[in-house]
Design a protein around this motif. Structure first.
Motif, short mmCIF file in Angstrom:
data_model
loop_
_atom_site.label_atom_id
_atom_site.label_comp_id
_atom_site.label_asym_id
_atom_site.label_seq_id
_atom_site.Cartn_x
_atom_site.Cartn_y
_atom_site.Cartn_z
N ILE A 20 0.41 -0.83 -0.24
CA ILE A 20 0.12 0.18 -0.16
C ILE A 20 0.78 1.05 -0.12
N ALA A 21 1.82 1.08 0.84
CA ALA A 21 2.36 2.50 0.48
C ALA A 21 3.58 3.02 -0.06
N SER A 22 4.08 2.07 -1.04
CA SER A 22 3.87 1.74 -2.52
C SER A 22 3.55 1.97 -3.42
N MET A 23 2.18 1.82 -3.10
CA MET A 23 1.34 2.11 -4.24
C MET A 23 1.00 1.26 -5.18
N ARG A 24 1.47 0.08 -5.00
CA ARG A 24 1.18 -0.82 -6.47
C ARG A 24 0.12 -1.88 -5.76
N LEU A 25 -0.50 -1.53 -4.82
CA LEU A 25 -2.07 -2.27 -5.00
C LEU A 25 -2.99 -1.09 -5.43
N PRO A 26 -3.81 -1.77 -6.20
CA PRO A 26 -5.01 -0.41 -5.67
C PRO A 26 -5.62 -0.58 -4.86
N LEU A 27 -6.17 0.82 -3.83
CA LEU A 27 -6.22 1.18 -2.51
C LEU A 27 -7.77 0.68 -3.01
N HIS A 28 -8.68 0.08 -3.61
CA HIS A 28 -10.66 -0.31 -3.56
C HIS A 28 -10.30 -0.93 -3.52
N MET A 29 -9.92 -2.55 -3.90
CA MET A 29 -9.27 -3.85 -3.61
C MET A 29 -9.03 -3.66 -2.18
N LEU A 30 -8.49 -3.55 -1.29
CA LEU A 30 -8.90 -2.91 0.31
C LEU A 30 -9.72 -2.17 1.21
N ARG A 31 -10.63 -1.24 0.47
CA ARG A 31 -11.40 -0.85 -0.10
C ARG A 31 -11.34 0.38 1.98
N LEU A 32 -9.21 0.62 1.11
CA LEU A 32 -8.99 2.27 1.70
C LEU A 32 -8.94 2.87 1.19
N GLN A 33 -10.03 3.81 0.13
CA GLN A 33 -9.82 4.17 -0.47
C GLN A 33 -9.19 5.92 -0.19
N THR A 34 -10.04 6.06 1.31
CA THR A 34 -9.93 7.43 1.98
C THR A 34 -8.33 7.28 3.46
N ALA A 35 -7.96 6.38 2.74
CA ALA A 35 -6.27 6.18 4.13
C ALA A 35 -5.37 6.83 2.76
N THR A 36 -4.29 7.39 3.49
CA THR A 36 -3.77 8.08 3.17
C THR A 36 -2.05 7.52 3.57
N LYS A 37 -0.94 7.94 2.55
CA LYS A 37 -0.19 7.20 2.64
C LYS A 37 1.07 7.74 3.74
N SER A 38 0.73 8.22 4.43
CA SER A 38 1.42 9.11 5.58
C SER A 38 0.37 8.02 6.58
N SER A 39 -0.38 7.82 6.67
CA SER A 39 -1.24 6.28 7.66
C SER A 39 -0.99 4.82 6.96
N HIS A 40 -0.11 4.38 5.86
CA HIS A 40 0.95 3.29 5.68
C HIS A 40 1.69 3.59 6.33
N HIS A 41 2.47 4.35 6.38
CA HIS A 41 4.23 4.44 6.57
C HIS A 41 3.95 3.98 8.09
N GLN A 42 2.81 5.07 9.24
CA GLN A 42 2.53 4.68 10.16
C GLN A 42 2.15 3.73 11.08
N ASP A 43 1.41 2.95 10.30
CA ASP A 43 1.12 1.41 10.53
C ASP A 43 1.93 0.26 10.52
N ILE A 44 2.84 0.29 9.14
CA ILE A 44 3.98 -0.41 9.35
C ILE A 44 4.79 -0.15 10.34
N GLY A 45 5.12 0.99 10.83
CA GLY A 45 6.28 1.12 11.86
C GLY A 45 5.83 0.64 12.89
N GLU A 46 4.66 0.56 13.08
CA GLU A 46 3.72 -0.03 14.56
C GLU A 46 3.96 -1.32 14.72
#
Length: 232
Positions: free
Chosen positions: A37-63
């Motif tokens: 997700i962070a590298s935007m290789r997966l379509p966000l709609h497939m994961l129902r994360l249309q409104t998520a931002t790249k910053s929150s994805h990096h946060q998720d990975i870090g946590e």
């Protein structure tokens, strides 16, 4: 007739996994998905994360890395999240990420880096009406990192610098604690160090992160005291 080994239904590999193996598999999968997700290789709609931002994805990975105690990678991804939150104008979120990174650096015994990050947060927060009340706690964290370096001169210089950042800091209990601990280190007095921590903790409970670092600083002080006793 009971089923033979050739007729018995095959057991799936997933059902044979132990609970711990399934947990590790799930966490590993989470990391892979978050990276994609962070590298935007997966379509966000497939994961129902249309409104998520790249910053929150990096946060998720870090946590996730932080939970796994992979602190080096946690710091990398949380740093990216902090930069992205900052670029989005989300200063509170950026500060939260930066504070997590500083705490991780302290756990890795990179005390100078941790100190610099805490001081950076304090400078950014002091003129923000919503964040300025957190500054004394942030400066306490910075001072504790300095204590772990075991240099009383650096600690006292830091206290002067913190007064420049927040002119009210010298009137706080956080300042008094750091000043008392710096004095105890300068005097090589473990008992005085312990008493100062106990006095502060009786009024304001110290969290596990602070407690762990203060114990490290105390042990270093005790080691120096023991070394001096051996020389006499």
């Amino acid at each position: 007739m009971p089923p033979t080994s050739s007729t018995r239904p095959a057991t799936s590999s997933s059902s044979r996994r132990t609970g711990e193996e399934r947990l590790q598999y799930t966490k590993g999968l989470q990391i892979v998905i978050c990276r994609e997700i962070a590298s935007m290789r997966l379509p966000l709609h497939m994961l129902r994360l249309q409104t998520a931002t790249k910053s929150s994805h990096h946060q998720d990975i870090g946590e996730i890395y932080q939970q796994e105690q992979d602190l080096e990678n946690a710091a990398v991804y949380l740093s990216r999240a902090a930069d992205l939150f900052d670029s989005e104008g989300q200063s509170s979120q950026a500060n939260t990420m930066t504070q997590k990174i500083a705490e991780i650096y302290a756990q890795l015994e990179k005390y100078q880096k941790a100190t610099e990050l805490f001081e950076e947060i304090a400078r950014k927060s002091i003129n923000n009406n919503l964040l300025k009340y957190s500054v004394r706690g942030i400066l306490l964290n910075a001072g504790i990192c300095q204590l772990c370096r075991g240099d009383p001169v650096a600690i006292n210089n830091s206290l002067e610098r913190y007064q420049d950042i927040d002119p009210t800091f010298s009137g706080t209990r956080e300042y008094k604690l750091l000043a008392d601990l710096a004095a105890s280190m300068d005097e090589g007095d473990v008992a005085k160090f312990t008493d100062a921590v106990k006095e502060f903790d009786s009024m304001t409970r110290l969290d596990p992160w602070k407690t762990t670092l203060l114990l490290k600083a105390k042990n270093e002080l005790k080691k120096k005291e023991d070394d001096e006793d051996d020389l006499t």
